[in-house]
Enzyme design. Structure first.
Site, PDB file in Angstrom:
ATOM      1  NE  ARG A 133      25.485  40.363  22.847  1.00 43.07           N
ATOM      2  CZ  ARG A 133      25.193  39.803  23.775  1.00 43.07           C
ATOM      3  NH1 ARG A 133      24.709  41.428  24.900  1.00 43.07           N
ATOM      4  NH2 ARG A 133      24.258  39.333  24.921  1.00 43.07           N
ATOM      5  NE  ARG A 185      27.402  39.646  33.286  1.00 38.91           N
ATOM      6  CZ  ARG A 185      26.813  40.232  33.768  1.00 38.91           C
ATOM      7  NH1 ARG A 185      26.915  40.218  35.944  1.00 38.91           N
ATOM      8  NH2 ARG A 185      24.735  39.909  34.601  1.00 38.91           N
ATOM      9  NE  ARG A 232      30.675  40.029  29.031  1.00 40.00           N
ATOM     10  CZ  ARG A 232      29.765  39.385  30.246  1.00 40.00           C
ATOM     11  NH1 ARG A 232      29.242  38.589  29.729  1.00 40.00           N
ATOM     12  NH2 ARG A 232      28.642  40.832  29.621  1.00 40.00           N
ATOM     13  CG  ASP A 278      26.655  36.864  32.285  1.00 40.87           C
ATOM     14  OD1 ASP A 278      26.832  36.265  30.880  1.00 40.87           O
ATOM     15  OD2 ASP A 278      25.058  36.845  32.966  1.00 40.87           O
ATOM     16  N   GLY A 296      20.859  42.084  25.560  1.00 41.23           N
ATOM     17  CA  GLY A 296      20.317  41.333  24.683  1.00 41.23           C
ATOM     18  C   GLY A 296      19.447  40.038  25.124  1.00 41.23           C
TER      19      GLY A 296
HETATM   20  C1  S3P Z   1      20.358  35.459  29.959  1.00 42.17           C
HETATM   21  C2  S3P Z   1      21.005  34.332  29.799  1.00 42.17           C
HETATM   22  C3  S3P Z   1      22.158  34.457  28.806  1.00 42.17           C
HETATM   23  C4  S3P Z   1      24.046  35.398  29.721  1.00 42.17           C
HETATM   24  C5  S3P Z   1      21.958  36.769  29.959  1.00 42.17           C
HETATM   25  C6  S3P Z   1      21.615  37.224  30.577  1.00 42.17           C
HETATM   26  C7  S3P Z   1      19.009  35.214  30.485  1.00 42.17           C
HETATM   27  O1  S3P Z   1      22.722  34.376  28.154  1.00 42.17           O
HETATM   28  O2  S3P Z   1      24.461  35.900  29.042  1.00 42.17           O
HETATM   29  O3  S3P Z   1      23.043  37.654  30.565  1.00 42.17           O
HETATM   30  O4  S3P Z   1      18.650  35.756  31.225  1.00 42.17           O
HETATM   31  O5  S3P Z   1      18.620  34.494  29.718  1.00 42.17           O
HETATM   32  P1  S3P Z   1      22.321  33.882  26.457  1.00 42.17           P
HETATM   33  O6  S3P Z   1      20.897  33.138  26.599  1.00 42.17           O
HETATM   34  O7  S3P Z   1      22.244  34.091  25.228  1.00 42.17           O
HETATM   35  O8  S3P Z   1      23.667  32.258  26.315  1.00 42.17           O
END
Ligand code: S3P
Length: 448
Positions: free
Chosen positions: A131, A405, A359, A328, A103
């Site tokens: 997602r 995870r 999760r 996370d 993501g």
């Molecule tokens: C991240 C932001 C988080 C986190 C992801 C890494 C980042 O997601 O869960 O593993 O590097 O900006 P969200 O911004 O969707 O909360």
């Protein structure tokens, strides 16, 4: 399926052990690794990156930057070098950009591309394709970018970057560093000032690292939140970046050492940015014996060594306000809670529903399969602790739903459970922590 993830599921089991011992290092921080590659891609000159996380998610970002014209390559010395093309220099890739499971990779890259007149097809694996992407396509459309998406605004999608981008002021509707970063990166090649208003603070690596690259970025705390502004169309200068260890990866050996009797380990060189240390604070509050040694500054981030010893934990309430600083880490915290005395209640978990898996549901199902009593609602989870050494826990097989995870959390659980725990598929551990099993077994774990 992403290029290097095996086609067939890879089950793993983990058995009870005592006395994990050792001094270890975990791989580089994932958030910083993605950002170093992407900011290097739009800087002027050659950015060097030491300690880059060499895991599937980040390798996919490196390939995407190369396909956009900013070659990113690993040298024989283990140092990555990115040939930056400037804030307006990215070009249409000849192939679809495959972000695999990530993501962060796809959402930040969409921001980076949104204000340059290029066309790019973005794809991902089955997990990523479920997602939500509307959280970035909506603000990026305000800059003038256009998107053709699959149903529900999801991947696969085609992005058409804006020819004449207009600056945007955007108030974040969700506490997400990915959305914040996507908007700020779109601001890099937009004339004038782009502003993100962040009511709840989230990880601030984008702000810190962009400043290091020479971006005209400012942060101001106001009544309605942090206002982060960037002046676009100023070039960035290539940097030499050292990536410290990932606190989200350190979370697994840290919890493993706390819940297995007689353990005493040191996890060296962990990034301790205060927007990322919610789990450490929480475990200490639960009675965990964690000390931070050798605190120092490295590459604009605070780092230290975590000394962790087996501890009797007690259940607590983890407030919603802490969620962004440990978003996370809830799966592995839930495992720690299963070994604590009393009940642990976690609040403010709505974002857990849209990670690599749902999760909240995956953790609860995994705990239940291993004999733990839980209760949950839309955005909260309660875990009843089984007390010392999980005398009745384990024996279940956990469905990991393509989520690294979830797999690592339940392999940690087995190390302190009376009966072995099994995960149906460990392949996705490669997205963030390729040598997880080797590193854990090197300290005395039995994962096979
Ligand atoms: C991240 C932001 C988080 C986190 C992801 C890494 C980042 O997601 O869960 O593993 O590097 O900006 P969200 O911004 O969707 O909360």
């Amino acid at each position: 399926m992403s290029q290097n993830i095996a086609a067939e599921p890879l089950p793993l089991a983990s058995r009870q052990v005592q006395g994990l011992k050792g001094r270890i290092r975990v791989p580089g921080d994932k958030s910083m690794s993605h950002r170093a590659l992407m900011f290097g891609a739009v800087a002027i000159g050659e950015t060097t990156i030491r300690g880059l996380l060499e895991a599937e998610d980040v390798i996919n970002t490196a390939k995407a930057m190369s396909a956009l014209g900013a070659a990113a390559k690993r040298g024989a010395d283990g140092v990555w070098r990115v040939q930056g093309v400037g804030v307006a220099g990215l070009r249409s890739p000849a192939v679809p950009l495959d972000f695999g499971n990530s993501g962060t990779g796809v959402r930040l890259a969409m921001g980076l591309m949104a204000t340059t007149p290029l066309t790019a097809r973005c794809v991902g694996d089955a997990s990523l394709s479920k997602r939500p992407m509307g959280r970035v396509t909506v603000p990026l459309s305000e800059f003038g970018a256009r998107f053709e998406t699959a149903e529900g605004g999801r991947l696969p999608l085609t992005l058409h970057g804006a020819k004449h981008a207009v600056p945007v002021t955007y108030r974040l509707p969700v506490a997400s560093a990915q959305v914040k970063s996507a908007v700020l990166l779109a601001g890099l090649n937009t004339p004038g000032q782009t502003t993100v208003i962040e009511p709840t603070p989230t990880r601030d690596h984008t702000e810190r690292m962009l400043k290091g690259f020479g971006a005209r970025i400012s942060v101001e705390q106001k009544d309605d939140g942090r206002h982060i502004s960037i002046e676009g169309q100023h070039e960035l200068q290539a940097q030499a970046i050292d990536v410290p260890g990932d606190p989200s990866s350190a979370a697994f050996p840290m919890v493993a050492a706390l819940i297995t009797e007689g353990s005493d380990i040191v996890i060296e060189n962990i990034m301790l940015n205060p927007t990322r240390t919610g789990l450490i604070d929480t475990l200490i509050e639960m009675g965990g014996d964690i000390t931070i040694e050798n605190r120092r500054l490295a590459g604009g981030e605070e780092v230290g060594d975590l000394h962790v010893r087996a501890s009797k934990l007690r259940g607590i309430t983890v407030p919603a306000a802490r969620a962004p600083s440990m978003i996370d880490e809830y799966p592995v915290l839930s495992v720690a809670a299963a070994f604590a005395d009393g009940t642990t209640r976690m609040e403010g978990l709505e974002e857990l529903r849209v990670k690599e898996s749902d999760r909240l549901a995956a953790v609860e199902a995994g705990l239940k399969a291993n004999g733990v009593t839980t209760r949950s609602g839309r955005d909260w989870l309660e875990v009843d602790g089984g007390g010392a050494q999980g005398s009745k826990l384990g024996g279940g097989t956990v469905v990991t739903h393509m989520d690294h995870r979830i797999a690592m959390s339940f392999l940690v659980m087995g190390l302190a459970s009376a009966k072995e725990t099994r995960v149906d598929d460990s392949r996705f551990i490669a997205t963030s922590f390729p040598d997880f099993t080797g590193l854990m077994n090197g300290m005395g774990a039995r994962i096979s």
